[in-house]
Write a protein that holds these residues in place. Structure first.
Motif, short mmCIF file in Angstrom:
data_model
loop_
_atom_site.label_atom_id
_atom_site.label_comp_id
_atom_site.label_asym_id
_atom_site.label_seq_id
_atom_site.Cartn_x
_atom_site.Cartn_y
_atom_site.Cartn_z
N ASP A 203 -42.18 3.87 -11.01
CA ASP A 203 -41.73 2.48 -11.03
C ASP A 203 -40.24 2.39 -11.37
N LEU A 204 -39.80 3.24 -12.31
CA LEU A 204 -38.38 3.20 -12.69
C LEU A 204 -37.49 3.77 -11.59
N TRP A 205 -37.95 4.86 -10.93
CA TRP A 205 -37.15 5.40 -9.82
C TRP A 205 -37.02 4.37 -8.71
N ARG A 206 -38.11 3.65 -8.46
CA ARG A 206 -38.06 2.62 -7.42
C ARG A 206 -37.06 1.52 -7.82
N GLN A 207 -37.07 1.15 -9.09
CA GLN A 207 -36.10 0.17 -9.59
C GLN A 207 -34.68 0.68 -9.44
N LEU A 208 -34.48 1.96 -9.76
CA LEU A 208 -33.14 2.53 -9.68
C LEU A 208 -32.64 2.57 -8.24
N VAL A 209 -33.51 2.93 -7.30
CA VAL A 209 -33.12 2.96 -5.89
C VAL A 209 -32.59 1.60 -5.45
N GLY A 210 -33.23 0.54 -5.92
CA GLY A 210 -32.78 -0.81 -5.57
C GLY A 210 -31.47 -1.21 -6.22
N MET A 211 -31.07 -0.50 -7.27
CA MET A 211 -29.83 -0.83 -7.98
C MET A 211 -28.61 -0.10 -7.41
N LEU A 212 -28.85 0.99 -6.67
CA LEU A 212 -27.76 1.84 -6.21
C LEU A 212 -27.37 1.52 -4.77
N ARG A 213 -26.12 1.82 -4.46
CA ARG A 213 -25.64 1.62 -3.08
C ARG A 213 -26.27 2.67 -2.17
N GLU A 214 -26.76 2.22 -1.03
CA GLU A 214 -27.46 3.13 -0.12
C GLU A 214 -26.54 4.23 0.40
N ASN A 215 -27.16 5.39 0.67
CA ASN A 215 -26.50 6.54 1.28
C ASN A 215 -25.41 7.18 0.41
N THR A 216 -25.46 6.91 -0.89
CA THR A 216 -24.56 7.60 -1.81
C THR A 216 -25.32 8.78 -2.41
N PRO A 217 -24.61 9.77 -2.97
CA PRO A 217 -25.32 10.91 -3.59
C PRO A 217 -26.31 10.48 -4.65
N ALA A 218 -25.93 9.49 -5.49
CA ALA A 218 -26.84 9.03 -6.54
C ALA A 218 -28.09 8.38 -5.93
N TRP A 219 -27.92 7.65 -4.85
CA TRP A 219 -29.05 7.00 -4.17
C TRP A 219 -30.01 8.05 -3.61
N TYR A 220 -29.46 9.10 -2.98
CA TYR A 220 -30.32 10.15 -2.42
C TYR A 220 -31.06 10.90 -3.54
N ARG A 221 -30.39 11.14 -4.68
CA ARG A 221 -31.07 11.80 -5.80
C ARG A 221 -32.23 10.96 -6.31
N ALA A 222 -31.98 9.65 -6.40
CA ALA A 222 -33.03 8.74 -6.87
C ALA A 222 -34.18 8.69 -5.87
N LYS A 223 -33.88 8.68 -4.57
CA LYS A 223 -34.93 8.67 -3.54
C LYS A 223 -35.78 9.94 -3.63
N TYR A 224 -35.12 11.07 -3.82
CA TYR A 224 -35.86 12.33 -3.96
C TYR A 224 -36.76 12.29 -5.19
N SER A 225 -36.21 11.81 -6.30
CA SER A 225 -37.00 11.75 -7.54
C SER A 225 -38.16 10.78 -7.38
N LEU A 226 -37.94 9.68 -6.66
CA LEU A 226 -39.03 8.73 -6.39
C LEU A 226 -40.15 9.41 -5.60
N ALA A 227 -39.77 10.15 -4.57
CA ALA A 227 -40.77 10.85 -3.77
C ALA A 227 -41.54 11.86 -4.62
N LEU A 228 -40.83 12.55 -5.50
CA LEU A 228 -41.47 13.55 -6.37
C LEU A 228 -42.46 12.88 -7.32
N ALA A 229 -42.04 11.75 -7.90
CA ALA A 229 -42.93 11.03 -8.82
C ALA A 229 -44.16 10.50 -8.08
N CYS A 230 -43.95 10.01 -6.85
CA CYS A 230 -45.08 9.53 -6.05
C CYS A 230 -46.06 10.68 -5.76
N PHE A 231 -45.52 11.83 -5.43
CA PHE A 231 -46.38 12.98 -5.13
C PHE A 231 -47.21 13.36 -6.35
N HIS A 232 -46.57 13.43 -7.53
CA HIS A 232 -47.28 13.84 -8.74
C HIS A 232 -48.27 12.77 -9.21
#
Length: 308
Positions: free
Chosen positions: A271-300
């Motif tokens: 839930d927090l990674w999803r919130q963070l993705v919405g706070m960051l500018r798309e296609n930036t390194p920080a946004w991609y890191r958050a997207k990856y972490s969101l996918a990892l959290a969803c998987f687990h």
């Protein structure tokens, strides 16, 4: 080596080496500078620059996760020869920066020669040649050297006695402790967490001497220290206070999400990674890191559809 050995040729080596250094051709610069003879006016500067070239070369390799063992061995051999100081002797002023460079290389996790680094740093701290900036770095690196040898009691004593009234130094140590805790096994992390609490609680008390950004980061580090020390509930209380004081802070959201990941609370982290993705500018390194972490959290958390 084709330039010859007269004064103009030596000057040419110096200048061409400087150009190669600026072009990030580290090995070429080193080869040019190593032929500048002792006694020449450029020798002292060339000795320093060779060390800087080796360290820059290694940092580049480490950053790109490239093989570095051969370069590290060559760099360590060169820097030790450049120091050429008898065991236990103090250093001259021009040697301090070389010694610090050698210690930084020895302390890198891929090298991990912590005992050697500690000996070199003792030469700096017990001598009189280092300026206050150099002594501050030597103190910070010594903590890393002690932790690398599992000398937790010695590191604790140093934190309690050597970093009084120097909040900027203490801030750097706290940052280093968090980096170390993230790499270690669970048992190691618990011991580091206790050290983090010693350092970070005092840092928070000295927050008025930090910048506002550092003050917020210090409280984040304190929450992370509680997680590493096994006091997750205390960390949650601190994060709640941080959310109230600095609402919609990406740094706070990211830090808490990482804590939940560490604690295995993947649904909350998701839930927090999803919130963070919405706070960051798309296609930036920080946004991609958050997207990856969101996918990892969803998987687990068995949210496979979202992970994909």
């Amino acid at each position: 080596r084709s330039f010859g050995s007269d004064q103009s040729a030596i000057e040419g080596r110096w200048l061409l080496g400087s150009r190669r250094m600026n072009q990030r051709h580290w090995s070429d610069a080193i080869e040019l500078w190593k032929d500048i003879p002792r006694g020449h006016g450029r020798f002292a500067a060339a000795r320093q620059e060779q060390g800087r070239a080796y360290e820059s070369w290694l940092v580049d390799l480490w950053t790109r996760s490239q093989p570095s063992e051969k370069v590290a061995a060559e760099a360590i051999q060169y820097l030790k020869q450049a120091l050429a100081t008898p065991r236990g002797a103090t250093l001259a002023a021009p040697d301090v920066s070389i010694a610090l460079r050698l210690a930084r290389i020895l302390l890198h996790p891929t090298v991990g020669r912590y005992d050697e680094a500690e000996e070199i740093l003792e030469q700096i701290l017990f001598g009189q040649a280092a300026n206050e900036t150099e002594r501050g770095e030597a103190r910070r690196l010594t903590v890393t050297a002690l932790l690398g040898q599992d000398k937790f009691d010695a590191a604790r004593r140093m934190l309690e006695t050597e970093f009084v009234g120097v909040p900027q130094e203490l801030f750097a140590v706290v940052q280093s402790l968090e980096d170390s805790a993230g790499r270690g096994p669970e048992s190691h992390r618990r011991q580091l967490g206790q050290l983090q609490l010693v350092a970070t609680e005092r840092l928070v008390k000295e927050a008025e001497q930090l910048t506002p950004e550092q003050s917020t980061q210090a409280e984040i580090y304190l929450a992370l220290a509680y997680v590493n020390a096994g006091q997750a509930n205390r960390a949650a209380e601190l994060f709640n206070k941080l959310h109230d004081r600095v609402p919609n802070s990406p740094r706070v959201v990211e830090a808490q999400a990482e804590c939940f990941m560490q604690l295995g609370r993947y649904a909350q982290a998701r839930d927090l990674w999803r919130q963070l993705v919405g706070m960051l500018r798309e296609n930036t390194p920080a946004w991609y890191r958050a997207k990856y972490s969101l996918a990892l959290a969803c998987f687990h958390s068995n949210d496979t559809a979202q992970a994909l």
